[in-house]
Design a protein around this motif. Structure first.
Motif, mmCIF file in Angstrom:
data_model
loop_
_atom_site.group_PDB
_atom_site.id
_atom_site.type_symbol
_atom_site.label_atom_id
_atom_site.label_comp_id
_atom_site.label_asym_id
_atom_site.label_seq_id
_atom_site.Cartn_x
_atom_site.Cartn_y
_atom_site.Cartn_z
ATOM 1 N N GLY A 22 -18.574 -95.907 24.896
ATOM 2 C CA GLY A 22 -18.406 -97.138 25.661
ATOM 3 C C GLY A 22 -19.726 -97.757 26.069
ATOM 4 N N ASN A 23 -19.818 -98.141 27.335
ATOM 5 C CA ASN A 23 -21.025 -98.789 27.851
ATOM 6 C C ASN A 23 -21.975 -97.821 28.549
ATOM 7 N N GLU A 24 -21.741 -96.540 28.362
ATOM 8 C CA GLU A 24 -22.582 -95.535 29.002
ATOM 9 C C GLU A 24 -23.958 -95.483 28.352
ATOM 10 N N ASN A 25 -24.879 -94.803 29.015
ATOM 11 C CA ASN A 25 -26.170 -94.459 28.444
ATOM 12 C C ASN A 25 -26.233 -92.960 28.210
ATOM 13 N N PRO A 57 -31.918 -95.596 24.958
ATOM 14 C CA PRO A 57 -31.045 -95.353 26.111
ATOM 15 C C PRO A 57 -29.595 -95.048 25.747
ATOM 16 N N ASN A 58 -29.031 -95.753 24.752
ATOM 17 C CA ASN A 58 -27.617 -95.536 24.441
ATOM 18 C C ASN A 58 -27.346 -95.061 23.021
ATOM 19 N N HIS A 59 -28.396 -94.790 22.227
ATOM 20 C CA HIS A 59 -28.168 -94.267 20.880
ATOM 21 C C HIS A 59 -29.405 -93.543 20.371
ATOM 22 N N SER A 113 -16.299 -86.914 27.448
ATOM 23 C CA SER A 113 -17.278 -86.973 26.364
ATOM 24 C C SER A 113 -18.364 -88.000 26.677
ATOM 25 N N LEU A 114 -19.554 -87.725 26.216
ATOM 26 C CA LEU A 114 -20.691 -88.624 26.400
ATOM 27 C C LEU A 114 -20.997 -89.384 25.113
#
Length: 203
Positions: A22-25, A57-59, A113-114
């Motif tokens: 989702g929009n997580e980091n 940050p996110n990938h 899950s992250l």
């Protein structure tokens, strides 16, 4: 080329990438990046060589070679592995991502899950892809407008190639491929359109 997206085989080179759910980091602090690399060293370096990486940050993006069957069996210290070597290699990745997620969840009091399910992978069979993938990975922070200069992003393998310190990156293999450190440096100065290069996977 048709390939089994869920198999990583000895002696093959891959581009590995994955995103946060989702929009997580994936990383909220400097310590998160450091901890991720510590987990990477523990779980994955015994079964692979790293050619390039970039943590965003996110990938994340990683270029790697799965070690030979003999090297992996030496790590296992046994001749038989339930499900075979490919299964064991996949389990190492699973343990790595799960271990980091558990630590992250504990630190930030979150659950679930992250990472998105099933990290993506592409076997590198083409010489041009090999060369350009390295610049793609290292220029990811510029592509996403986090920095303007390669040297300014702390969490990629780029600067390690210019350091005499020990590294988890197989620097010599990469520098030999490019023909030395100066050729490596000049290659990264090339103006590459990362949005339209048809041999690169978009993020």
């Amino acid at each position: 080329m048709t390939q089994n997206r869920h198999v990583l085989e000895p002696d093959k080179i891959y581009h590995i990438w994955t995103h946060a759910n989702g929009n997580e980091n994936l990383f909220r602090s400097h310590e998160n990046y450091v901890h991720f690399l510590e987990k990477y060293k523990k779980y994955l370096l015994p079964v692979l060589d790293t050619y390039a990486y970039c943590l965003m940050p996110n990938h994340i993006h990683i270029m790697l070679r799965i070690k030979s069957e003999e090297e992996i069996l030496l790590f296992l210290k046994e001749k038989q592995t339930l499900g075979g070597l490919s299964k064991m290699i996949s389990l190492q990745f699973s343990h790595f991502f799960n271990s980091y997620t558990q630590s992250y969840n504990k630190s930030y009091e979150r659950k679930g899950s992250l990472f998105i399910p099933n990290f993506r992978r592409k076997e590198i069979c083409d010489e041009a892809y090999f060369s350009w993938l390295i610049i793609y990975i290292h220029k990811n922070p510029i592509h996403h407008r986090f920095v303007k200069n390669l040297e300014d992003w702390k969490f990629s393998s780029y600067k390690s190639f210019f350091s005499k310190s020990l590294s988890n990156v197989n620097k010599q293999a990469v520098l030999d491929w490019f023909g030395g450190i100066e050729a490596f440096r000049e290659f990264h100065k090339l103006n590459v359109n990362l949005d339209t290069a048809n041999f690169l996977e978009s993020t």
